[in-house]
Scaffold this active site. Structure first.
Site, PDB file in Angstrom:
ATOM      1  N   ARG A 177       4.414   5.763   3.875  1.00 53.97           N
ATOM      2  CA  ARG A 177       3.101   6.159   3.359  1.00 53.97           C
ATOM      3  C   ARG A 177       2.511   7.371   4.084  1.00 53.97           C
ATOM      4  O   ARG A 177       1.307   7.463   4.305  1.00 53.97           O
ATOM      5  CB  ARG A 177       2.114   4.975   3.406  1.00 53.97           C
ATOM      6  CG  ARG A 177       2.548   3.770   2.594  1.00 53.97           C
ATOM      7  CD  ARG A 177       2.655   4.097   1.096  1.00 53.97           C
ATOM      8  NE  ARG A 177       3.216   2.982   0.351  1.00 53.97           N
ATOM      9  CZ  ARG A 177       4.510   2.870   0.033  1.00 53.97           C
ATOM     10  NH1 ARG A 177       5.376   3.813   0.376  1.00 53.97           N
ATOM     11  NH2 ARG A 177       4.939   1.830  -0.652  1.00 53.97           N
ATOM     12  N   SER A 227      -2.837  -0.882  -3.750  1.00 56.89           N
ATOM     13  CA  SER A 227      -2.707  -1.704  -2.536  1.00 56.89           C
ATOM     14  C   SER A 227      -3.741  -1.246  -1.514  1.00 56.89           C
ATOM     15  O   SER A 227      -3.772  -0.079  -1.147  1.00 56.89           O
ATOM     16  CB  SER A 227      -1.305  -1.548  -1.937  1.00 56.89           C
ATOM     17  OG  SER A 227      -0.342  -2.070  -2.809  1.00 56.89           O
ATOM     18  N   GLU A 297      -4.621   1.471   3.251  1.00 61.77           N
ATOM     19  CA  GLU A 297      -3.813   2.461   2.536  1.00 61.77           C
ATOM     20  C   GLU A 297      -4.712   3.305   1.656  1.00 61.77           C
ATOM     21  O   GLU A 297      -4.458   4.478   1.407  1.00 61.77           O
ATOM     22  CB  GLU A 297      -2.753   1.737   1.690  1.00 61.77           C
ATOM     23  CG  GLU A 297      -1.757   2.651   1.035  1.00 61.77           C
ATOM     24  CD  GLU A 297      -0.578   1.895   0.432  1.00 61.77           C
ATOM     25  OE1 GLU A 297      -0.290   2.164  -0.755  1.00 61.77           O
ATOM     26  OE2 GLU A 297       0.021   1.067   1.113  1.00 61.77           O
TER      27      GLU A 297
END
Length: 304
Positions: A177, A227, A297
């Protein structure tokens, strides 16, 4: 610098219809949350992106780039300065054998459908991710065992000095990420991805299978930022949250999804404060019970 002066500067490079003043950001995020931004600019092509960024830098105007707003929580006070939105216009896709050259504002869902139409495999994992390829490069988006780093060949960006640079896969510093785009605050203009020649039915079957998993397990019927938390090393965020008994817990109009605990969803006109309070509650309970620190996130921006 006052708004009239900023407007006059932008009207020299952007069509007036592509400049919105005091625009509610809740109209431009998948969370459907967010106060007004002073200026929302929608450039029509890469040159206009470049000129808009240069204008902001030359005049010390605060700015940020967004794609489809699918991984973004904008606070209730909104954003001062300029938001440059690339999702609406910068979406051209060119096929060259097993490669696709894609402008940064193209949606992953659209790119995946184009790959399917051309019997190209390798992008199935991304077909249900609700963002642009520019955003996907920034965070090395991934799902079901696939990540953007697996298919990326080259990325054309504007760097912090205002120069246009081209980075290969290795130079992108992809990680979980994250990428060089995020590290150096680069602006993605165009991406070249390499796929595999396959046959239509195989690609479609794989895509349908992954999309079925996504629709049965994720709360896609409610506004969210995807998410909410990154996967902590050695754990799954959703399982930790569920094991703490937090599934379905609400704060104001926000809820830890009762379908998938890794998502915080907007169930009833949630404010950013509702979401942020719920995020803090989840973090504290998980930390107290499992001694694990969850990291968001979702990107949080703006003023209270």
């Amino acid at each position: 610098m006052n708004k009239e002066l900023i407007l006059n500067l932008f009207t020299q490079i952007i069509k007036q219809g592509n400049i919105l003043i005091d625009e509610p950001m809740k109209k431009h995020t998948s969370f459907k949350i967010g106060g007004p931004v002073d200026f929302l600019i929608t450039p029509g092509n890469m040159d206009e992106v470049y000129k808009s960024v240069k204008l902001c830098r030359d005049n010390n105007i605060d700015y940020m780039i967004i794609g489809n707003g699918s991984n973004l929580l904008v606070k209730d006070g909104g954003i001062r300065g300029v938001v440059i939105k690339i999702a609406d216009k910068l979406n051209n896709i060119v096929i060259d054998e097993d490669r696709m050259i894609v402008e940064a504002g193209a949606l992953l869902s659209t790119i995946s459908k184009t790959a399917l139409k051309n019997s190209l495999a390798g992008l199935e994992f991304a077909s249900g991710i609700p963002g642009t390829i520019g955003g996907a490069m920034t965070m090395n988006a991934g799902a079901y065992g696939g990540e953007m780093k697996d298919i990326t060949e080259k990325v054309k960006c504007i760097d912090r000095h205002g120069d246009i640079i081209e980075l290969n896969n290795e130079e992108m510093n992809f990680g979980y990420r994250k990428s060089r785009v995020e590290e150096e605050n680069l602006i993605v203009l165009e991406v070249e991805i390499k796929l595999r020649k396959s046959n239509y039915e195989d690609v479609k079957m794989h895509m349908d299978e992954l999309n079925k998993k996504r629709t049965t397990k994720q709360p896609l019927n409610l506004p969210s930022g995807g998410s909410t938390f990154k996967r902590p090393t050695g754990y799954f965020a959703a399982k930790l949250i569920e094991d703490c008994g937090l599934k379905g817990v609400t704060h104001g109009g926000a809820q830890v999804s009762d379908k998938h605990a890794g998502f915080i969803v907007n169930i009833d006109k949630a404010t950013s404060k509702d979401v942020l309070n719920l995020i803090e509650t989840v973090k504290k309970v998980v930390r107290d019970k499992f001694k694990v620190d969850l990291e968001t996130e979702v990107k949080i921006v703006g003023e209270d």
